[in-house]
Design a protein around this motif. Sequence first.
Motif, PDB file in Angstrom:
ATOM      1  N   ALA A 145       0.698  -1.180  -0.018  1.00  0.00           N
ATOM      2  CA  ALA A 145      -0.091  -0.124  -0.068  1.00  0.00           C
ATOM      3  C   ALA A 145       0.803   1.183   0.001  1.00  0.00           C
ATOM      4  O   ALA A 145       0.378   2.405  -0.028  1.00  0.00           O
ATOM      5  N   SER A 146       2.128   1.142  -0.054  1.00  0.00           N
ATOM      6  CA  SER A 146       2.979   2.390   0.288  1.00  0.00           C
ATOM      7  C   SER A 146       3.043   3.414  -0.986  1.00  0.00           C
ATOM      8  O   SER A 146       2.964   4.590  -0.480  1.00  0.00           O
ATOM      9  N   ASP A 147       2.689   3.030  -2.132  1.00  0.00           N
ATOM     10  CA  ASP A 147       2.776   3.950  -3.220  1.00  0.00           C
ATOM     11  C   ASP A 147       1.340   4.837  -3.190  1.00  0.00           C
ATOM     12  O   ASP A 147       1.439   5.843  -3.507  1.00  0.00           O
ATOM     13  N   PHE A 148       0.324   3.943  -2.987  1.00  0.00           N
ATOM     14  CA  PHE A 148      -1.178   4.789  -2.704  1.00  0.00           C
ATOM     15  C   PHE A 148      -1.090   5.551  -1.734  1.00  0.00           C
ATOM     16  O   PHE A 148      -1.599   6.837  -1.831  1.00  0.00           O
ATOM     17  N   GLN A 149      -0.404   5.300  -0.470  1.00  0.00           N
ATOM     18  CA  GLN A 149      -0.314   6.087   0.507  1.00  0.00           C
ATOM     19  C   GLN A 149       0.707   7.261   0.232  1.00  0.00           C
ATOM     20  O   GLN A 149       0.622   8.518   0.587  1.00  0.00           O
ATOM     21  N   LYS A 150       1.479   7.003  -0.388  1.00  0.00           N
ATOM     22  CA  LYS A 150       2.978   8.045  -0.558  1.00  0.00           C
ATOM     23  C   LYS A 150       2.398   8.923  -1.595  1.00  0.00           C
ATOM     24  O   LYS A 150       2.672  10.502  -1.267  1.00  0.00           O
ATOM     25  N   ASN A 151       1.439   8.797  -2.463  1.00  0.00           N
ATOM     26  CA  ASN A 151       0.942   9.641  -3.272  1.00  0.00           C
ATOM     27  C   ASN A 151      -0.280  10.258  -2.982  1.00  0.00           C
ATOM     28  O   ASN A 151      -0.966  11.248  -3.609  1.00  0.00           O
ATOM     29  N   ASN A 152      -0.925   9.949  -1.653  1.00  0.00           N
ATOM     30  CA  ASN A 152      -2.131  10.909  -1.189  1.00  0.00           C
ATOM     31  C   ASN A 152      -3.106  10.679  -2.033  1.00  0.00           C
ATOM     32  O   ASN A 152      -4.068  11.503  -2.453  1.00  0.00           O
ATOM     33  N   SER A 153      -3.200   9.419  -2.623  1.00  0.00           N
ATOM     34  CA  SER A 153      -4.437   9.326  -3.865  1.00  0.00           C
ATOM     35  C   SER A 153      -5.741   9.333  -2.973  1.00  0.00           C
ATOM     36  O   SER A 153      -5.896   8.836  -1.901  1.00  0.00           O
ATOM     37  N   PRO A 154      -6.549   9.861  -3.762  1.00  0.00           N
ATOM     38  CA  PRO A 154      -7.919   9.717  -3.308  1.00  0.00           C
ATOM     39  C   PRO A 154      -8.980   8.589  -2.980  1.00  0.00           C
ATOM     40  O   PRO A 154      -8.597   7.751  -3.886  1.00  0.00           O
ATOM     41  N   VAL A 155      -9.723   8.500  -2.257  1.00  0.00           N
ATOM     42  CA  VAL A 155     -10.451   7.541  -1.762  1.00  0.00           C
ATOM     43  C   VAL A 155     -11.765   7.914  -2.525  1.00  0.00           C
ATOM     44  O   VAL A 155     -12.848   8.650  -2.012  1.00  0.00           O
ATOM     45  N   SER A 156     -11.927   7.454  -3.700  1.00  0.00           N
ATOM     46  CA  SER A 156     -13.127   8.116  -4.810  1.00  0.00           C
ATOM     47  C   SER A 156     -14.211   7.249  -4.874  1.00  0.00           C
ATOM     48  O   SER A 156     -15.383   7.361  -5.227  1.00  0.00           O
ATOM     49  N   GLY A 157     -14.113   5.809  -4.252  1.00  0.00           N
ATOM     50  CA  GLY A 157     -15.184   4.853  -4.596  1.00  0.00           C
ATOM     51  C   GLY A 157     -16.226   5.534  -3.765  1.00  0.00           C
ATOM     52  O   GLY A 157     -16.198   5.869  -2.653  1.00  0.00           O
ATOM     53  N   GLN A 158     -17.561   4.859  -3.880  1.00  0.00           N
ATOM     54  CA  GLN A 158     -18.839   5.272  -3.193  1.00  0.00           C
ATOM     55  C   GLN A 158     -19.202   4.325  -2.060  1.00  0.00           C
ATOM     56  O   GLN A 158     -19.764   4.599  -1.206  1.00  0.00           O
ATOM     57  N   THR A 159     -18.755   2.978  -2.348  1.00  0.00           N
ATOM     58  CA  THR A 159     -19.210   2.010  -1.478  1.00  0.00           C
ATOM     59  C   THR A 159     -18.268   1.868  -0.315  1.00  0.00           C
ATOM     60  O   THR A 159     -17.000   1.490  -0.177  1.00  0.00           O
ATOM     61  N   LYS A 160     -18.756   2.150   0.925  1.00  0.00           N
ATOM     62  CA  LYS A 160     -17.892   2.214   2.317  1.00  0.00           C
ATOM     63  C   LYS A 160     -18.360   0.570   2.976  1.00  0.00           C
ATOM     64  O   LYS A 160     -19.102  -0.077   2.477  1.00  0.00           O
ATOM     65  N   LEU A 161     -17.409   0.327   3.733  1.00  0.00           N
ATOM     66  CA  LEU A 161     -17.273  -0.901   4.321  1.00  0.00           C
ATOM     67  C   LEU A 161     -18.862  -1.289   4.977  1.00  0.00           C
ATOM     68  O   LEU A 161     -19.127  -2.455   4.841  1.00  0.00           O
ATOM     69  N   GLU A 162     -19.189  -0.255   5.791  1.00  0.00           N
ATOM     70  CA  GLU A 162     -20.650  -0.429   6.104  1.00  0.00           C
ATOM     71  C   GLU A 162     -21.821  -0.853   5.028  1.00  0.00           C
ATOM     72  O   GLU A 162     -22.460  -1.776   5.474  1.00  0.00           O
ATOM     73  N   ASP A 163     -21.658  -0.137   4.048  1.00  0.00           N
ATOM     74  CA  ASP A 163     -22.489  -0.630   2.954  1.00  0.00           C
ATOM     75  C   ASP A 163     -22.245  -1.985   2.336  1.00  0.00           C
ATOM     76  O   ASP A 163     -23.144  -2.733   2.047  1.00  0.00           O
ATOM     77  N   PHE A 164     -20.842  -2.497   2.126  1.00  0.00           N
ATOM     78  CA  PHE A 164     -20.663  -3.842   1.885  1.00  0.00           C
ATOM     79  C   PHE A 164     -21.007  -4.783   2.964  1.00  0.00           C
ATOM     80  O   PHE A 164     -21.737  -6.033   2.503  1.00  0.00           O
ATOM     81  N   ALA A 165     -21.138  -4.536   4.102  1.00  0.00           N
ATOM     82  CA  ALA A 165     -21.367  -5.349   5.116  1.00  0.00           C
ATOM     83  C   ALA A 165     -22.987  -5.782   4.977  1.00  0.00           C
ATOM     84  O   ALA A 165     -23.240  -6.867   5.295  1.00  0.00           O
ATOM     85  N   LYS A 166     -23.899  -4.899   4.265  1.00  0.00           N
ATOM     86  CA  LYS A 166     -25.108  -5.486   4.203  1.00  0.00           C
ATOM     87  C   LYS A 166     -24.980  -6.624   3.044  1.00  0.00           C
ATOM     88  O   LYS A 166     -26.101  -7.657   3.303  1.00  0.00           O
ATOM     89  N   GLU A 167     -24.513  -6.536   2.071  1.00  0.00           N
ATOM     90  CA  GLU A 167     -24.488  -7.569   1.197  1.00  0.00           C
ATOM     91  C   GLU A 167     -23.693  -8.729   1.643  1.00  0.00           C
ATOM     92  O   GLU A 167     -24.243  -9.629   1.543  1.00  0.00           O
ATOM     93  N   PHE A 168     -22.734  -8.586   2.546  1.00  0.00           N
ATOM     94  CA  PHE A 168     -22.042  -9.390   3.110  1.00  0.00           C
ATOM     95  C   PHE A 168     -23.129 -10.324   3.967  1.00  0.00           C
ATOM     96  O   PHE A 168     -23.042 -11.595   4.066  1.00  0.00           O
ATOM     97  N   ALA A 169     -23.473  -9.645   4.912  1.00  0.00           N
ATOM     98  CA  ALA A 169     -24.832 -10.282   5.581  1.00  0.00           C
ATOM     99  C   ALA A 169     -25.938 -11.210   4.794  1.00  0.00           C
ATOM    100  O   ALA A 169     -26.089 -12.267   5.304  1.00  0.00           O
ATOM    101  N   HIS A 170     -26.215 -10.524   3.556  1.00  0.00           N
ATOM    102  CA  HIS A 170     -27.198 -11.209   2.779  1.00  0.00           C
ATOM    103  C   HIS A 170     -26.728 -12.560   2.358  1.00  0.00           C
ATOM    104  O   HIS A 170     -27.537 -13.657   2.327  1.00  0.00           O
ATOM    105  N   ALA A 171     -25.424 -12.624   1.891  1.00  0.00           N
ATOM    106  CA  ALA A 171     -24.690 -13.584   1.635  1.00  0.00           C
ATOM    107  C   ALA A 171     -24.431 -14.880   2.407  1.00  0.00           C
ATOM    108  O   ALA A 171     -24.301 -16.006   2.311  1.00  0.00           O
ATOM    109  N   PHE A 172     -24.117 -14.193   3.663  1.00  0.00           N
ATOM    110  CA  PHE A 172     -23.611 -15.230   4.932  1.00  0.00           C
ATOM    111  C   PHE A 172     -24.694 -16.175   5.083  1.00  0.00           C
ATOM    112  O   PHE A 172     -24.557 -17.367   5.613  1.00  0.00           O
TER     113      PHE A 172
END
Length: 292
Positions: A265-292
Amino acid sequence: MKITIAGSLGNIGKPLTNQLISAGHNVTVISSNVSRKDEIEKLGAKAAIGSVADSAFLKEVFTGADAVYTMTPPNLGGANVILNTTEAGKAFASAIKDTGVKRVVMLSSIGADLPNGTGPIAGLYNIEQLYAALDNVAITFLRAGLFYTNFYNDVPMIKGLSIMGSNYPADISLPLVHPDDIAIAAAEELQKPSAGKNIRYIVSDVRKPLEFAKILGSAIGKPELPWVEFTDEQALTGMIQAGLPTEIAGLYTEMGAGFRTGKIASDFQKNNSPVSGQTKLEDFAKEFAHAF
């Protein structure tokens, strides 16, 4: 535009195909599975059935394309994974060069700036180098974070041992991504003018493994689910016992060690790359629970 995409109708390929068709483009979808042909055509795309390791097939499919989206299947072939991945990259590069495609978006990964010590990601480093040597083609290397969908591999561990874990600690920060966010980014890149060779990181969230366990655990009714750090030997043995081929288990163990040391992850962090995706871990957790 005439756009050809690899990846069949997988977690990225299907939403990407839908977005491009909705935008009015002429889309061809590459799949190695002939049973996907009808489904691809029902979406309004053309199906091209063949292997991404076959340069002659790729040349036929790329001819006349304004842009192409390339990706190599994970664990290509099940053995000699890095070699097989690299050979597929050579086939792509050859077809791009010979057909004069001017716009390419390649699905790559965090850590693809490193030649080794990254497990299966090393194959993507090799492909990036092959593409970087191509003249007169604009290329975006779409370096994705750790897929949320990889957490589905933890379901047997959660059900059997009531833990989550890997060979990296609970308190390191890791970039994560949802396939839908990759599809959105790929669609954007394929449709916009570009020049030269460019890197775009696509990350939906940056979280710690202790949060993986807490958030996913809470979603499935296990709020005290712990994250357990394994040794490399424990991780390797566990994956082999779970049925993974020894080579692939070794590559994933090496990748985990690369997360642990921070190198991936060092190059991503070094370049201060943006977190541009819309789906946060809490959002995915709903999909995970449905599949679980």
